[in-house]
Scaffold this motif. Structure first.
Motif, mmCIF file in Angstrom:
data_model
loop_
_atom_site.group_PDB
_atom_site.id
_atom_site.type_symbol
_atom_site.label_atom_id
_atom_site.label_comp_id
_atom_site.label_asym_id
_atom_site.label_seq_id
_atom_site.Cartn_x
_atom_site.Cartn_y
_atom_site.Cartn_z
ATOM 1 N N PHE A 1 -4.648 4.836 4.321
ATOM 2 C CA PHE A 1 -5.931 5.525 4.163
ATOM 3 C C PHE A 1 -7.115 4.644 4.557
ATOM 4 C CE2 PHE A 1 -9.383 7.312 1.355
ATOM 5 C CZ PHE A 1 -9.486 8.539 2.005
ATOM 6 N N HIS A 2 -6.882 3.404 4.954
ATOM 7 C CA HIS A 2 -8.007 2.484 5.142
ATOM 8 C C HIS A 2 -8.927 2.905 6.280
ATOM 9 C CE1 HIS A 2 -5.689 0.550 8.466
ATOM 10 N NE2 HIS A 2 -6.879 0.167 8.886
ATOM 11 N N THR B 1 -4.305 -4.790 6.568
ATOM 12 C CA THR B 1 -3.116 -5.620 6.788
ATOM 13 C C THR B 1 -2.176 -5.676 5.589
ATOM 14 O OG1 THR B 1 -4.355 -7.589 6.076
ATOM 15 C CG2 THR B 1 -4.330 -7.082 8.438
ATOM 16 N N GLN B 2 -2.646 -5.279 4.413
ATOM 17 C CA GLN B 2 -1.819 -5.374 3.203
ATOM 18 C C GLN B 2 -1.678 -3.997 2.550
ATOM 19 O OE1 GLN B 2 -3.068 -8.518 0.475
ATOM 20 N NE2 GLN B 2 -4.262 -9.459 2.119
ATOM 21 N N MET B 3 -0.441 -3.597 2.329
ATOM 22 C CA MET B 3 -0.187 -2.365 1.596
ATOM 23 C C MET B 3 0.193 -2.729 0.164
ATOM 24 S SD MET B 3 -0.120 0.859 1.349
ATOM 25 C CE MET B 3 0.298 1.795 -0.123
ATOM 26 N N PRO B 4 -0.702 -2.509 -0.796
ATOM 27 C CA PRO B 4 -0.413 -2.911 -2.172
ATOM 28 C C PRO B 4 0.662 -2.035 -2.794
ATOM 29 C CG PRO B 4 -2.422 -1.631 -2.093
ATOM 30 C CD PRO B 4 -2.004 -1.846 -0.667
ATOM 31 N N PRO B 5 1.483 -2.610 -3.666
ATOM 32 C CA PRO B 5 2.452 -1.796 -4.400
ATOM 33 C C PRO B 5 1.730 -0.974 -5.459
ATOM 34 C CG PRO B 5 2.468 -4.028 -5.229
ATOM 35 C CD PRO B 5 1.538 -4.032 -4.047
ATOM 36 N N LEU B 6 2.432 -0.008 -6.012
ATOM 37 C CA LEU B 6 1.860 0.771 -7.111
ATOM 38 C C LEU B 6 1.607 -0.151 -8.300
ATOM 39 C CD1 LEU B 6 3.892 4.102 -7.118
ATOM 40 C CD2 LEU B 6 1.443 3.859 -6.749
ATOM 41 N N THR B 7 0.362 -0.213 -8.740
ATOM 42 C CA THR B 7 -0.017 -1.052 -9.871
ATOM 43 C C THR B 7 -0.248 -0.178 -11.088
ATOM 44 O OG1 THR B 7 -1.089 -2.657 -8.403
ATOM 45 C CG2 THR B 7 -1.691 -2.722 -10.742
ATOM 46 N N CYS C 1 -3.794 0.505 -4.459
ATOM 47 C CA CYS C 1 -5.084 0.243 -3.822
ATOM 48 C C CYS C 1 -5.539 -1.175 -4.166
ATOM 49 C CB CYS C 1 -6.122 1.264 -4.278
ATOM 50 S SG CYS C 1 -7.762 1.018 -3.563
ATOM 51 N N LEU C 2 -5.862 -1.952 -3.150
ATOM 52 C CA LEU C 2 -6.348 -3.315 -3.379
ATOM 53 C C LEU C 2 -7.678 -3.323 -4.119
ATOM 54 C CD1 LEU C 2 -5.550 -4.989 0.069
ATOM 55 C CD2 LEU C 2 -4.352 -5.356 -2.096
ATOM 56 N N LYS C 3 -8.544 -2.379 -3.792
ATOM 57 C CA LYS C 3 -9.879 -2.348 -4.420
ATOM 58 C C LYS C 3 -9.781 -1.976 -5.897
ATOM 59 C CE LYS C 3 -12.122 -3.522 -0.768
ATOM 60 N NZ LYS C 3 -12.822 -4.831 -0.729
#
Length: 321
Positions: free
Chosen positions: A287-288, A300-306, A316-318
């Motif tokens: 979605f970036h 460049t980074q796809m975060p895992p589900l947090t 989402c990194l943000k």
């Protein structure tokens, strides 16, 4: 007990342009009696994920990989072809998007529904017909006798949808997967179908997965929700939390694009840009490209589900920061 366990599911299709990565590392579970909505715009991988679970994708074109793909204790990755008939319909049933395209136009509705019963139960034809008629009455089908002797083209969209639901439920499955069950139906019939599904789930205790792009539908029918985009899961939470406090930018954008969210006249808010190309999906968050909060790390980074708590998770990194 978990009826459905999907862990790191990926589905791709061969095409002249390259490998289409329709689903990427999707994980979800469904427990007994639970109702789960899977939402997202067209092409997000909603239907493909559940069709992969039921082994309904063409084997010559689709490549399905997963760490776990379980349906009521049955390993769907290794399930033999002969056993799939028992699983489909008896353990899990699917209500397709377009009932007109799902029924065979050459056979009467009654014949197709009774065939479903005969394939799962050792009963005589009279009892099979009686079960079908009872289920048609249960889904509030007007004049079920006439419907039994009608061909698909002789019924309206609403009646065909009721017949499709009756076919899905006549074998008393443990899980009902409804894929856009109210598509192309008018508002009145849509409300009746949703009420019917809710009533039947409450009575039978079956699990329910509602696949749709309509957030208004899931708000009325499910308890928990999975938001998908670009073949990946963006957010998992309860329906209440999603509408009350969406955390992922994509979930927020979906809610803001629903007409009537703010009183008075205003321009409908849209999500700028286009969905990612599934042939060459981005390495980072899908979605970036369209996200107002995205930076170089998101590309460049796809975060895992947090997980924020026991019921809410986002990728989402943000948000995670």
């Amino acid at each position: 007990m978990s009826l459905i366990e999907i862990e790191n599911l990926s589905v791709s299709f061969s095409s002249p342009d390259g490998e289409v990565q329709a689903v990427r590392d999707v994980s979800l579970t469904l427990n007994e009696g639970q109702s789960l909505g899977v939402v997202g715009e067209s092409g997000s991988g909603k239907s493909v994920s559940l069709m992969a679970l039921l082994r309904l994708l063409p084997a010559h074109a689709a490549t399905v990989k997963a760490n776990k793909l379980m349906l009521d204790g049955v390993d769907m990755l290794t399930c033999k072809k002969d056993d799939l008939t028992r699983v489909r319909g008896k353990i899990a049933s699917l209500v397709f998007q377009d009932p007109m395209a799902s029924f065979d136009p050459l056979f009467k509705i009654g014949s197709q529904l009774t065939e479903t019963v005969l394939s799962h139960f050792e009963v005589a034809m009279p009892e099979a017909k009686a079960r079908v008629e009872k289920m048609l009455d249960r889904v509030e089908m007007p004049d079920s006798q006439r419907v039994m002797s009608s061909y698909p083209h002789q019924l309206s969209g609403g009646m065909l949808q009721r017949a499709m639901i009756a076919m899905a439920l006549v074998c008393e499955p443990k899980v009902l997967i409804a894929d856009e069950p109210t598509t192309a139906l008018d508002v009145t019939v849509q409300a009746q179908i949703l009420q019917l599904i809710g009533d039947l789930q409450e009575e039978t205790g079956m699990g329910l997965i509602m696949i749709t792009h309509d957030l208004g539908v899931v708000a009325e029918t499910v308890d928990d929700i999975v938001v998908m985009y670009g073949g990946k899961v963006m957010e998992q939470t309860s329906v209440f939390d999603l509408f009350d406090q969406p955390r992922h930018p994509y979930s927020k954008a979906l809610l803001e694009s629903i007409p009537g969210q703010v009183a008075g006249k205003r321009k409908l808010k849209e999500i700028p840009g286009q969905s990612p190309n599934p042939v060459s999906p981005p390495a980072g968050c899908p979605f970036h490209f369209r996200c107002e909060l995205a930076d170089q790390n998101c590309a460049t980074q796809m975060p895992p589900l947090t997980r924020w708590d026991n019921t809410h998770a986002t990728a989402c990194l943000k948000v995670a920061s």
